[in-house]
Enzyme design. Sequence first.
Site, PDB file in Angstrom:
ATOM      1  N   SER A  88       0.646  -1.226   0.461  1.00 59.89           N
ATOM      2  CA  SER A  88       0.433   0.600   0.138  1.00 59.89           C
ATOM      3  C   SER A  88       0.519   1.395   0.177  1.00 59.89           C
ATOM      4  CB  SER A  88      -0.615   0.025   1.314  1.00 59.89           C
ATOM      5  OG  SER A  88      -1.558   0.660   1.461  1.00 59.89           O
TER       6      SER A  88
ATOM      7  N   HIS B 242      -7.624  -4.387  -0.800  1.00 60.76           N
ATOM      8  CA  HIS B 242      -6.076  -3.910  -0.392  1.00 60.76           C
ATOM      9  C   HIS B 242      -6.771  -3.893   1.156  1.00 60.76           C
ATOM     10  CE1 HIS B 242      -3.712  -0.769  -1.083  1.00 60.76           C
ATOM     11  NE2 HIS B 242      -4.586  -0.423   0.330  1.00 60.76           N
TER      12      HIS B 242
ATOM     13  N   ASP C 177      -9.422  -4.851  -5.243  1.00 66.24           N
ATOM     14  CA  ASP C 177      -8.697  -3.815  -4.535  1.00 66.24           C
ATOM     15  C   ASP C 177      -8.764  -2.581  -5.593  1.00 66.24           C
ATOM     16  OD1 ASP C 177      -7.073  -2.034  -3.702  1.00 66.24           O
ATOM     17  OD2 ASP C 177      -4.981  -3.184  -4.580  1.00 66.24           O
TER      18      ASP C 177
END
Length: 407
Positions: free
Chosen positions: A194, A377, A347
């Site tokens: 991320s 995610h 995601d």
Amino acid sequence: MEFFNALTLIAGILVALILLAVVATDYDGFKAEIPPEVDQPLKLCLYHCLYVLMEIMAKNLENLGIFEEHTLIRFVSHGLPACKDSKLFIKDLHFDEVPVRIYLPRVPSASKRRGLIFFHGGCGMFGSIRSYERTCRYIASKSDSVVISVGYRLSPEHKYPGQTLDCLTATVRFLQTAADYGVDSDRIILCGDSAGGTYTARVCQELANRTDFPNVCAQVMIYPFLQALNFNLTSHQKNAFIPILSWKHTVHFILKYLNKDPSMKEAILAGSHVPESISLKYGKWINPDLIPNKFKQGYKPPLPTSCVTQIYEEMKEVFEAAFSPLLAEDSVVCRVPDACIVTCGHDVLRDDGLLYKKRLEDNNVKVTWYHVEEGFHGALAFFGYGIFSFPSSSKIADHTIAFIKGY
């Protein structure tokens, strides 16, 4: 006994009423799309509801002046401490004032080991060394590597780009002193998920033209955030309401991270922060037409939006490569090390990874791509928690290790 039962019933009714009131105050927050193909949909739905309740509580506590919204989320995302590990030597250090934790296999090695520097996720505002303790231990043990986990300072207390600078500082220090930890300085890899993937990409770009010490040999970016130009790509539309990171939350966290006015969220989602000149300049790199056809089912081009000068002026730093690594020039991109990009089918940031994959390949950078179709995610953040984890968490960790072991 009857009196106690009555009190219990009344308490239960009051709790139910409070929960209903909470849900009513932020009904949109509970909106989520959990497709049956996603990894363990019922568990993900439960985590989503718990997160939304926590977020509502955090906002109310902030409104009451008790503490800021991000404080509670930080506390929860900090995770539980891991048990002792007899196979690893673990020590907390500082690299030029940046906190790091080193994981070093106890079994002696006949030669210098590979080194891996890990940047945790969390939008630059959440997460910690402890949050990813289990992930870093697993990587160190399974790949027989010395792992350095970086505890970069968090926003909003430490303003952007302080997070990237901390990651760069820790990386340079380790590159310069790798031999002190039994590491081959020519076999050092950067890795992050991320926001940690963002910092991985950016640190590699920053080091691209440095010749005063050995450079990193590879980079791993796990569902990275890489651009703030276009929030209407195919994955933004397809995964807009899928936990853990929704379409609107993406921009909400960007604004919080940069200490900007949250009321600009809807305008930015629509693209009102992007002048036509910038859209034309970077359209060659950030465009839904560049996404492979198999990922474009159901995509609808957004309606044209005019740029609002005031919003552009307020947000123009997001067009710097320091914030959006996808916007770096080819002269920089062509010099970064081999890359591994992990994307997830559910995601909202999936297309960032796909677009950077194409950019790297167009610049003759070797790319290994792993796509976890059922993943979402933030899946890696659940790694190592037994029944509370997800199969995709382990899949991402194992894909990462398979790549690392090739260097």
